[in-house]
Design a protein around this motif. Structure first.
Motif, mmCIF file in Angstrom:
data_model
loop_
_atom_site.group_PDB
_atom_site.id
_atom_site.type_symbol
_atom_site.label_atom_id
_atom_site.label_comp_id
_atom_site.label_asym_id
_atom_site.label_seq_id
_atom_site.Cartn_x
_atom_site.Cartn_y
_atom_site.Cartn_z
ATOM 1 N N ALA A 144 1.028 3.665 18.062
ATOM 2 C CA ALA A 144 -0.211 3.005 17.651
ATOM 3 C C ALA A 144 0.064 1.897 16.642
ATOM 4 N N THR A 145 1.001 2.115 15.752
ATOM 5 C CA THR A 145 1.353 1.091 14.764
ATOM 6 C C THR A 145 1.972 -0.123 15.447
ATOM 7 N N ILE A 146 2.885 0.109 16.383
ATOM 8 C CA ILE A 146 3.516 -1.005 17.107
ATOM 9 C C ILE A 146 2.473 -1.757 17.934
ATOM 10 N N ALA A 147 1.569 -1.029 18.564
ATOM 11 C CA ALA A 147 0.502 -1.674 19.342
ATOM 12 C C ALA A 147 -0.382 -2.520 18.436
ATOM 13 N N ALA A 148 -0.692 -2.035 17.241
ATOM 14 C CA ALA A 148 -1.507 -2.798 16.290
ATOM 15 C C ALA A 148 -0.771 -4.058 15.823
ATOM 16 N N GLU A 149 0.542 -3.935 15.576
ATOM 17 C CA GLU A 149 1.332 -5.109 15.179
ATOM 18 C C GLU A 149 1.348 -6.155 16.289
ATOM 19 N N THR B 87 1.681 2.248 3.733
ATOM 20 C CA THR B 87 0.458 2.618 4.448
ATOM 21 C C THR B 87 -0.238 1.425 5.103
ATOM 22 N N ARG B 88 0.182 0.228 4.746
ATOM 23 C CA ARG B 88 -0.457 -0.974 5.281
ATOM 24 C C ARG B 88 0.569 -2.092 5.329
ATOM 25 N N GLU B 89 0.407 -2.961 6.334
ATOM 26 C CA GLU B 89 1.281 -4.126 6.479
ATOM 27 C C GLU B 89 0.439 -5.388 6.589
ATOM 28 N N ARG B 90 1.044 -6.487 6.224
ATOM 29 C CA ARG B 90 0.428 -7.793 6.444
ATOM 30 C C ARG B 90 1.368 -8.577 7.346
ATOM 31 N N ARG B 91 0.835 -9.011 8.481
ATOM 32 C CA ARG B 91 1.610 -9.852 9.396
ATOM 33 C C ARG B 91 1.153 -11.281 9.178
ATOM 34 N N THR C 82 1.046 -28.207 8.952
ATOM 35 C CA THR C 82 1.290 -26.771 9.044
ATOM 36 C C THR C 82 -0.013 -26.039 9.368
ATOM 37 N N ALA C 83 0.141 -24.846 9.898
ATOM 38 C CA ALA C 83 -0.980 -23.946 10.154
ATOM 39 C C ALA C 83 -0.510 -22.543 9.795
ATOM 40 N N ALA C 84 -1.420 -21.719 9.330
ATOM 41 C CA ALA C 84 -1.036 -20.359 8.949
ATOM 42 C C ALA C 84 -2.218 -19.417 9.106
ATOM 43 N N SER C 85 -1.879 -18.175 9.374
ATOM 44 C CA SER C 85 -2.888 -17.131 9.454
ATOM 45 C C SER C 85 -2.207 -15.794 9.201
ATOM 46 N N ASP C 86 -2.981 -14.815 8.752
ATOM 47 C CA ASP C 86 -2.395 -13.490 8.545
ATOM 48 C C ASP C 86 -3.403 -12.409 8.937
ATOM 49 N N ALA C 87 -2.874 -11.224 9.135
ATOM 50 C CA ALA C 87 -3.699 -10.091 9.533
ATOM 51 C C ALA C 87 -3.143 -8.823 8.896
ATOM 52 N N GLY C 88 -4.036 -7.900 8.592
ATOM 53 C CA GLY C 88 -3.633 -6.608 8.047
ATOM 54 C C GLY C 88 -3.498 -5.578 9.155
ATOM 55 N N VAL C 89 -2.511 -4.701 9.003
ATOM 56 C CA VAL C 89 -2.261 -3.648 9.984
ATOM 57 C C VAL C 89 -2.136 -2.325 9.235
ATOM 58 N N ASP C 90 -2.913 -1.337 9.660
ATOM 59 C CA ASP C 90 -2.799 0.003 9.078
ATOM 60 C C ASP C 90 -1.620 0.739 9.707
ATOM 61 N N ILE C 91 -0.847 1.419 8.877
ATOM 62 C CA ILE C 91 0.256 2.252 9.350
ATOM 63 C C ILE C 91 -0.312 3.654 9.543
ATOM 64 N N VAL C 92 -0.237 4.140 10.765
ATOM 65 C CA VAL C 92 -0.771 5.474 11.080
ATOM 66 C C VAL C 92 0.379 6.399 11.455
ATOM 67 N N SER C 93 0.067 7.660 11.675
ATOM 68 C CA SER C 93 1.112 8.641 11.965
ATOM 69 C C SER C 93 1.776 8.403 13.321
ATOM 70 N N SER C 94 1.087 7.754 14.249
ATOM 71 C CA SER C 94 1.650 7.461 15.564
ATOM 72 C C SER C 94 2.406 6.134 15.530
ATOM 73 N N GLU C 95 3.702 6.197 15.753
ATOM 74 C CA GLU C 95 4.508 4.980 15.751
ATOM 75 C C GLU C 95 4.058 4.024 16.857
ATOM 76 N N GLY D 212 0.827 -1.197 0.000
ATOM 77 C CA GLY D 212 0.000 0.000 0.000
ATOM 78 C C GLY D 212 0.864 1.250 0.000
ATOM 79 N N LEU D 213 1.726 1.372 -0.995
ATOM 80 C CA LEU D 213 2.657 2.492 -1.060
ATOM 81 C C LEU D 213 1.996 3.770 -1.554
ATOM 82 N N LEU D 214 2.420 4.887 -0.959
ATOM 83 C CA LEU D 214 2.020 6.207 -1.434
ATOM 84 C C LEU D 214 2.993 6.648 -2.524
#
Length: 166
Positions: A131-136, A91-95, A116-129, A83-85
């Motif tokens: 908040a981003t770390i907490a979301a990750e 702007t977005r990450e996938r964990r 095997t087992a797998a799962s993923d989640a999307g994380v929005d990158i916001v202006s607050s570092e 999600g590049l500007l």
């Protein structure tokens, strides 16, 4: 009276569908007994600690003191930006959390299940570092629970297959 008759008629086909409860016979059933015989080995990293705790919570509740099997888990935890500007800012990450696990019979050392087992989640990158770390971190906690659920479900299916074969 008609309603009850309709409900009974609707329930009739369900009894012939061939589905059986996975945890039949409660804690004395084959699945619960087998799950109670599983000990979880140490798993590296923070994600490993979270997955091990989740697995211990689910399996220890059924534990009977004996340890017939050992569960070995190796995790792969990745964060990928997308999600590049226009200025190449993400702007977005996938964990993604992937687990390769093996169920080993302790007495013989034989690997009786390798999956095997797998799962993923999307994380929005916001202006607050922060908040981003907490979301990750929250995404990692949720993924760890999901992976543990997938592993326990697969172990349950394995236990049912083994008990049906005996």
């Amino acid at each position: 009276m008609k309603r009850i008759a309709h409900l009974l008629l609707l329930a009739l086909p369900l009894s012939a569908c061939g589905m059986q409860p996975l945890y039949s016979s409660g804690t004395q059933g084959a699945v619960a007994t087998t799950l109670g015989d599983v000990s979880v080995g140490a798993i590296e990293g923070r994600a490993g600690w979270l997955v091990k705790n989740a697995l211990d919570d689910k399996l220890d509740a059924l534990g009977n003191g004996s340890q017939r099997f050992r569960l070995q888990v190796v995790l792969d935890d990745k964060i990928t930006g997308f999600g590049l500007l226009a200025n190449d800012q993400v702007t977005r990450e996938r964990r993604t959390l992937r687990a390769r696990y093996q169920l080993v019979e302790i007495a013989s050392g034989e690997i009786v299940l390798d999956a095997t087992a797998a799962s993923d989640a999307g994380v929005d990158i916001v202006s607050s570092e922060y908040a981003t770390i907490a979301a990750e971190n929250r995404a990692l906690e949720n993924l760890s629970l999901e992976i543990a659920d997938q592993i326990v479900t697969r172990l349950s299916l394995f236990a049912r297959e083994v008990s049906a074969a005996q």
